[in-house]
Every structure is written in structure tokens, then in C-alpha cells.
Write an enzyme that holds these catalytic residues in place. Structure first.
Site, PDB file in Angstrom:
ATOM      1  CG  HIS A 161      22.038  58.881  16.451  1.00 20.95           C
ATOM      2  ND1 HIS A 161      22.445  59.405  15.238  1.00 20.95           N
ATOM      3  CD2 HIS A 161      21.066  59.714  16.915  1.00 20.95           C
ATOM      4  CE1 HIS A 161      21.751  60.506  14.981  1.00 20.95           C
ATOM      5  NE2 HIS A 161      20.908  60.705  15.974  1.00 20.95           N
ATOM      6  CG  ASP A 197      16.098  61.683  13.014  1.00 23.14           C
ATOM      7  OD1 ASP A 197      15.279  61.355  13.870  1.00 23.14           O
ATOM      8  OD2 ASP A 197      17.061  62.436  13.250  1.00 23.14           O
ATOM      9  CG  HIS A 199      19.879  64.517  14.639  1.00 25.58           C
ATOM     10  ND1 HIS A 199      18.592  64.570  15.138  1.00 25.58           N
ATOM     11  CD2 HIS A 199      20.547  65.542  15.206  1.00 25.58           C
ATOM     12  CE1 HIS A 199      18.491  65.585  15.974  1.00 25.58           C
ATOM     13  NE2 HIS A 199      19.657  66.198  16.031  1.00 25.58           N
ATOM     14  CG  ASP A 286      14.716  64.745  14.576  1.00 22.29           C
ATOM     15  OD1 ASP A 286      14.364  64.362  13.447  1.00 22.29           O
ATOM     16  OD2 ASP A 286      15.609  64.178  15.229  1.00 22.29           O
TER      17      ASP A 286
END
Length: 343
Positions: A161, A197, A199, A286
Site C-alpha cells: 500500500h 493479498d 487488498h 488475508d
């Protein structure tokens, strides 16, 4: 397979996390890395401590002034009147401000808002050292990939991120981007980043948005209902010479193994069409059905099958650890994943 971990990761111990208006304990805790190291141990893998990351290798991705901010902000923050225990922004520049010439403020509170995308990246006294350790792991694993091998980097804090000059979502230095750039500079003409991931890898997308030599592929939860909320849509394809070199594959809430693996297969097809010579895999657990803030519903078998599919692409791969916050299961998920990896 070689693996790399750095002891400084345990020094980063963030406390602050804002969720639906409530301050809660942070999920990105040192126990995550301990659980992953335990998974490696059960596989008989002892991770090596990487050599220190050279500043030049990190500056190849991140702005020097941002790196100085990460290093210096905690001490400057502690000198403020009545500061909190961690550096956390309380205002960030809006698109309207940026369009009207917003600039980096001279004051520290404004600088924190400028250099962070959200409140999910509190900066503590040891955050900079831990982030450098994580980047060193990514660079060491990329060095293995540059020699035609695959390697695992236990990166904590995670990185996907983080933009070139902005932290966000538990991430400070973009380990996957640092590895991809190192592979390019080591001689790979085309490098692909595959992010699985849960996200969207928004920082990685942003760093390589206008690059034609790095393909970014992200399989993630639909950003209409999931972090990072504003980007990660299928329509985002890159800009300039990088147009067509970004592929987003957003998944609906509750997506399980079959559709998730199909999206990974589509991403691998794009990587083959791009003729990538090396791969960086942003590996997040995740997406697991056990995830405390879960959106997807991937099983342990799904992760093992993903490993088999990705390794079958036959590319030297830098596996960079991203998220995964179910501490009680992420070690076994890493076991399943690396156990499913062939070659």
C-alpha cells in the site's frame, strides 16, 4: 527455498488503529512474524538475516525526502507539546487541494498528513528500522531470483500500500516494488508483480503506473466495499507507456477458492503474454477464510493450489510477504503455500 527475515521487524509494534470511528488495537503485530517463522521452521527452513538495504536501492523506488521523514518524524513528534505515542495524521490533502497547488507544509503535523494516506500506518520509534529490515529481506530474495532461483522474504511491516512518497495501510516501504526494480536493474527486461493479498496493491500500481517494463496484476476484494476503497477497479489499466501494463481482478465479497484461483490463472495468462522474465509475488494470507477482517473465503487448500499454479509458470520468483492477520493460522498457511510450491 531460501528465506530471509530480519530481527528488527519485532521492534515495530503499532498500537493505533481506527475502525468505523473506534480506536482499536492494531492487527499488524510482531506475533505475525513469529507465527510465519514458526511455519518456516516446520518446513525445515531457517531464514537468513539479509545484509543491510542500500539507500540507493530504496531510492530507486521511494523519494529521498519521504525516506528522511520516516527516519526523523518520531523524534520530532515526541518534541511536540503533548504528543500521542505514535505519529498519526489528522488531515490529508484532498483532490481539490492538490488540484489547486497544495504543497508539503513546513510544520510536522501537516507533513504527517502529506506523507500518509490514512490513519492505518502509525509511525513509532522503531518503524523506520523495521521497514528497512523488511526491504532488506525483499532485496536479498530478489538477489536470489536474479540468479534464476525463487526465494521467500518475510517482510514485516508489509509494503504494497506504500506509494513512492506516502505510507498507508500498515505499509511504509513498498517491498514488492523495491524487489521488482532491483530485478530490472539486475538485467530482467520485463518483470511482473502478481499481488494475491486480499487488498488491492494500490501503492505498487501507483509506483509502476506509467512504466511499460513492469506489469502489475492484483487479485483482491472489490474496492467498492473494501480497503483501499478508491482504486483497484478493472478499468485501471496504466498510463502513458504503461497503458495496458496494469491488471486489476476485483473479487466479490465471500469469493472462495474456485473464482479466486480462476482470477490468479487469468493473471498468470497476462504475465505469460507480457513475456515476463522474473516475477515478484505479493503474498497475503488475508484472503483466508479465517481472517479477522475477512472479505474473501480462501481455504488452506486454495493457497496450496495457488502456489502450485504460480510456480508452474517457471519464473524465478521473489515471494514478498504482505498481509494476513489471523496469527493463529498464518504460519500453517505459509507451510501449505510453500509446501505447494514446486521448483
Amino acid at each position: 527455498m531460501k528465506a530471509f527475515a530480519h530481527p528488527d521487524q519485532a521492534r515495530h509494534d503499532p498500537r493505533f488503529f481506527l475502525m468505523r470511528g473506534r480506536q482499536r488495537p492494531n492487527f499488524e503485530v510482531p506475533a505475525r512474524a513469529a507465527a510465519l517463522e514458526a511455519g518456516l521452521a516446520r518446513l525445515g527452513i531457517v531464514p537468513a538475516i539479509p545484509p543491510p538495504a542500500r539507500r540507493a536501492a530504496i531510492e530507486a523506488v521511494h523519494a529521498p525526502a519521504y525516506l528522511d521523514f520516516l527516519r526523523d518524524a518520531p523524534a520530532a513528534w515526541a518534541a511536540l507539546p503533548d504528543p500521542g505515542p505514535e505519529v498519526v495524521g489528522n488531515m490529508h490533502p484532498t483532490p481539490e487541494m492538490l488540484a489547486q497547488g497544495a504543497r508539503l507544509p513546513a510544520g510536522l503535523v501537516g507533513q504527517v498528513g502529506w506523507y500518509t494516506a490514512d490513519t492505518a500506518c502509525p509511525i513509532g520509534a522503531a518503524t523506520h528500522a523495521a521497514a528497512l529490515g523488511a526491504a532488506a529481506c525483499a532485496l536479498a530474495a530478489a538477489g536470489e531470483a536474479a540468479q534464476g532461483r525463487s526465494a521467500y522474504a518475510l517482510c514485516r511491516p508489509p509494503g504494497h500500500h506504500a506509494y513512492a512518497a506516502r505510507a498507508g495501510g500498515h505499509c511504509y516501504l513498498n517491498n514488492a516494488a523495491i524487489a521488482a526494480e532491483a530485478l530490472r536493474r539486475a538485467g530482467a527486461a520485463r518483470v511482473a508483480v502478481l499481488d494475491i493479498d486480499s487488498h488491492h496493491g494500490n501503492g505498487t500500481q501507483g509506483i509502476f503506473w506509467t512504466r511499460g517494463d513492469v506489469l502489475t496484476v492484483s487479485v483482491h476484494g472489490d474496492p467498492n466495499a473494501y480497503y483501499p476503497w478508491f482504486v483497484g477497479h478493472a478499468s485501471e489499466r496504466g498510463g502513458g507507456v504503461g497503458e495496458g501494463c496494469n491488471l486489476n481482478l476485483p473479487m466479490a465479497y465471500g469469493t472462495g477458492d474456485a473464482e479466486w484461483l480462476a482470477a490468479i490463472a487469468a493473471g498468470l495468462d497476462a504475465i505469460r503474454a507480457f513475456r515476463a522474465e522474473a516475477l515478484v509475488l505479493s503474498l497475503g494470507f488475508d484472503a483466508s477464510e479465517a481472517e479477522p477482517l475477512g472479505f474473501l473465503r480462501v481455504t488452506a487448500d486454495g493457497f496450496a493450489r495457488a502456489a502450485a499454479a504460480i510456480s508452474a509458470a517457471g519464473l524465478p520468483t521473489t515471494i514478498v510477504q504482505e498481509g494476513g492477520y489471523a496469527v493463529e493460522v498464518i504460519g500453517s498457511l505459509l507451510e501449505d503455500f510453500l509446501g505447494g510450491w514446486s521448483g
